[in-house]
Design an enzyme around this catalytic site. Structure first.
Site: not given
Length: 478
Positions: A115, A145, A216-218, A273-277
């Site tokens: 960002h 990020d 500014g620390n990012s 993996l292909g899962v919704l959790i």
């Protein structure tokens, strides 16, 4: 006699005062000395400033002319901001952002946040000795990020990379950065927690600290008492825009892994993996026979995915990944995401009240799919299930086509009144696809399943809401 007592009191007071001074000096000596750490690391920490050029449309009211203002008047800048100079209709506006970065190689590779440099047209890097360089983006990854930039220079000072995995909660750490543009500011604090999951981030187990981090620390380093970088400062939690005691850093192992991929290929590949959790709450834990809530409950398995090929099923509770126990579902995505593609992993799952291990070959994360929104046809006549405060509808071919549903089965929720269904969180438009581990074929079938489960206190119900599956704990009796 009185003189003797006074002498004794004076002696006792002097001894007590000396003890207090010794104790204070001892406590001061016990506090960490950050001066050496700051001196060693500051030369390898940079200030990053960027410029973004955007087209600005200037709308000037008809017949309006710029009023004359005294030279130096603050209103001059105000009118210029809204209406521009010389009655121009279009122009270019430059915006600036500030951040920090850390040099990770002598030939000019610098680690920072996505960002900080995203959408930048120009990037400038400034060192503590005031040397300034133009930089280019090698690669940037929004998911973690993390960004990697490069300047044309050699023999640069570099930071020492440590291991965040060896961090302990309560350990002293310090940061170096440029909050609000104040170069090379050094705040310190302690590690407040490890493995934090934030709502907007799925693949980063953040290090939480109470180090005073501000805009500014990012992109700047988080450093341990050995002088090693163990994290990259990324975010703060704030209701004001300033520091409120909650700062979050990306573990350095993850950041360096992303940087290596960006350097080699310009992009990042993550495990999949292909899962919704979802999380297992107290009521769901009871319905699955767990003694306490933990693990990741599988609400959907993508067709053809690694999980599908391995035999993972909807309703399984993933208790551990490669031997690491999952206290909540948010711990699974970063564990899978940082696993190498094609690597063999082991899932510890709970199915039908029994634990078992399932081997799975981790795949590559594909692009996200879009979402659907369910609605209830106006002409449909729901059937009432009064004991739950629920009205459901059979999904015929026409309704299924209108909702964009594939396959068969399920019962569409037409209405929810006060009762167990509403308490569980069911809404109008939800599609009940599974009840207590059994696929729901129709509204009538759902009635039968409810009647058969009357001896149970709590059951798990799987619903589809839009394109998202969601387990809910339906309490049949208190």
């Amino acid at each position: 006699m009185k003189k003797i007592v006074m002498h004794q009191l004076q002696t006792l007071l002097a001894v007590s005062l000396a003890a207090m001074l010794l104790s204070a000096n001892s406590s001061a000596r016990d506090l960490p000395d950050f001066t050496v750490l700051a001196e060693q690391n500051s030369p390898a920490v940079v200030n990053i400033s960027t410029q973004q050029k955007s087209q600005l449309s200037r709308s000037v009211p008809e017949g309006f002319s710029m009023p004359e203002m005294p030279e130096g008047s603050p209103f001059n800048e105000l009118f210029k901001h809204f209406f521009g100079e010389g009655m121009e209709e279009f122009g270019e506006r430059e915006s600036q952002s500030l951040g920090s970065g850390l040099v990770i190689s002598p030939d000019g590779y610098i680690l920072t946040n996505h960002h900080v440099v995203s959408d930048a047209d120009e990037i400038q890097v400034r060192f503590s000795d005031r040397r300034t360089y133009d930089a280019k983006v090698i690669g940037s990854d929004k998911g973690s990020d993390v960004a990697l930039i490069k300047i044309e220079a050699n023999d640069l000072p570099t930071v020492k990379i440590g291991k965040s995995s060896e961090l302990k909660v309560g350990e002293w750490v310090l940061a170096i950065g440029s909050p609000f543009g104040f170069d090379h500011t050094v705040p310190a604090g302690i590690v407040s927690a490890k493995g934090r999951s934030l709502p907007s981030e799925n693949y980063v187990p953040f290090i939480q600290t109470d180090v005073a981090i501000n805009p500014g620390n990012s992109g700047g380093p988080l450093i341990n008492l050995e002088g090693e970088v163990i994290g990259v400062n990324s975010q703060i939690y704030s209701r004001t825009g300033g520091f409120m005691g909650l700062s979050f850093a990306i573990p350095i192992e993850l950041a360096m892994n992303v940087a290596d991929q960006l350097r080699e290929t310009g992009k990042v590949s993550r495990g999949y993996l292909g899962v919704l959790i979802q999380d297992v709450d107290r009521n769901l834990a009871e319905s699955f026979g767990l003694s306490q809530p933990y693990g990741a409950l599988v609400s959907r398995v993508m067709s053809g995915s690694p999980a599908d090929k391995a035999g993972v099923a909807v309703g399984d509770v993933i208790l551990a990944f490669n031997g690491k126990k999952l206290l909540n579902s948010s711990q699974l995505p970063p564990l899978v995401g940082t696993t190498r593609i094609e690597e063999q992993a082991t899932l510890r799952i709970l199915r039908d009240g029994k634990e078992r291990d399932i081997p799975v070959k981790v795949g590559r994360l594909p692009d996200d799919d879009g979402e659907e929104i369910s609605s209830v046809p106006a002409e449909a006549q729901p059937d009432q299930i009064e004991q739950l405060g629920l009205a459901v509808i059979d999904i015929d071919a026409q309704v299924r086509e209108e909702l964009g549903l594939e396959g068969s089965g399920g019962a569409l929720v037409g209405d929810v009144q006060a009762g167990p269904a509403k308490d569980a969180g069911l809404r109008r438009g939800d599609i009940v696809t599974m009840f207590d581990g059994t696929d729901v074929k129709s509204a009538k079938h759902l009635r039968q399943l409810i009647d058969a489960a009357e001896d149970k206190r709590t059951v798990a119900v799987l619903v589809r809401r839009g394109d998202s599956p969601l387990f809910m704990a339906l309490r049949l009796k208190d």
